[in-house]
Design a protein around this motif. Structure first.
Motif, short mmCIF file in Angstrom:
data_model
loop_
_atom_site.label_atom_id
_atom_site.label_comp_id
_atom_site.label_asym_id
_atom_site.label_seq_id
_atom_site.Cartn_x
_atom_site.Cartn_y
_atom_site.Cartn_z
N ALA A 189 0.80 -1.22 0.00
CA ALA A 189 0.00 0.00 0.00
C ALA A 189 0.83 1.27 0.00
N LEU A 190 1.99 1.25 0.67
CA LEU A 190 2.78 2.47 0.82
C LEU A 190 4.27 2.16 0.79
N LEU A 191 5.00 2.91 -0.02
CA LEU A 191 6.45 2.83 -0.07
C LEU A 191 7.01 4.17 0.35
N VAL A 192 7.79 4.19 1.43
CA VAL A 192 8.42 5.41 1.92
C VAL A 192 9.91 5.29 1.66
N VAL A 193 10.44 6.24 0.89
CA VAL A 193 11.87 6.23 0.55
C VAL A 193 12.53 7.44 1.16
N CYS A 194 13.52 7.21 1.99
CA CYS A 194 14.27 8.28 2.65
C CYS A 194 15.62 8.43 1.97
#
Length: 208
Positions: A189-194
């Motif tokens: 559902a969600l991909l967070v890339v830092c």
């Protein structure tokens, strides 16, 4: 002449769980943790009592996806795919940014077992800690799905999908180029890339 019986003294420790503080306010009740782990100590750098792994440190609740202090960019990663959130961060600060995003997600109500944290460079301290108990015990935690799982993105063949994947781009271009497609394929559902937003966008290509 017999002395009158003394009135019983009620000590503070015997007043029960609903005792009031000196100011008259009800005493606070400890917050529940998301579930202890057997044979594990608190996440390195995160305080917590006993051998059980504690919940992340309390922060103000934030509804929905994480909203770190730095500017973020939200977009659909691919048509019909997970939402992509880019959190600008240097390679040195990517791990800290990922930790902040994780804490905010958990505080907003996301179950720990739905989150996977990947690193492209130096391994997350918690993954290093868990691996000290052996590979079998380490990967069994992923299969159990009861807590946040931290992994090196290079172990793509053993990483299982989860609804939310957080990637700390703390490695070089080559490592990140290999890790980001893996993270995209594992995020439901969600991909967070830092990491550096321009660099990440370039690595993900036209599919972002």
């Amino acid at each position: 002449m017999p002395l009158p019986p003394e009135e019983p003294q009620i000590h503070e420790s015997a007043q029960g769980p609903h005792a009031s503080t000196a100011t008259g306010r009800p005493a606070s009740t400890p917050r529940p943790v998301p579930g202890p782990r057997s044979a594990a100590s608190p996440r390195p750098g995160r305080p917590g009592p006993g051998p059980a792994r504690p919940a992340p440190p309390a922060q103000r609740p934030v509804p929905g996806p994480p909203a770190p202090k730095s500017r973020t960019e939200n977009r659909s990663a691919v048509s019909g795919g997970p939402q992509l959130q880019l959190i600008p961060a240097s390679a040195d600060g990517a791990l800290d940014a990922a930790e902040e995003a994780l804490d905010l997600l958990l505080e907003s109500g996301r179950p720990p077992g739905e989150v996977l944290v990947l690193t492209t460079g130096e391994r997350h301290p918690w993954a290093t800690h868990e691996l000290s108990f052996g590979e079998t015990a380490y990967w069994a935690q992923q299969e159990a799905g009861e807590d946040v799982f931290f992994a090196d993105a290079s172990a793509a063949d053993r990483i299982a999908p989860r609804p939310v994947v957080i990637v700390a781009v703390n490695g070089g271009d080559e490592e990140a180029a290999e890790a980001l497609p893996v993270a995209l394929s594992r995020a439901g559902a969600l991909l967070v890339v830092c990491g550096d937003s321009q660099r990440v966008t370039a690595l993900l290509g036209a599919g972002v």
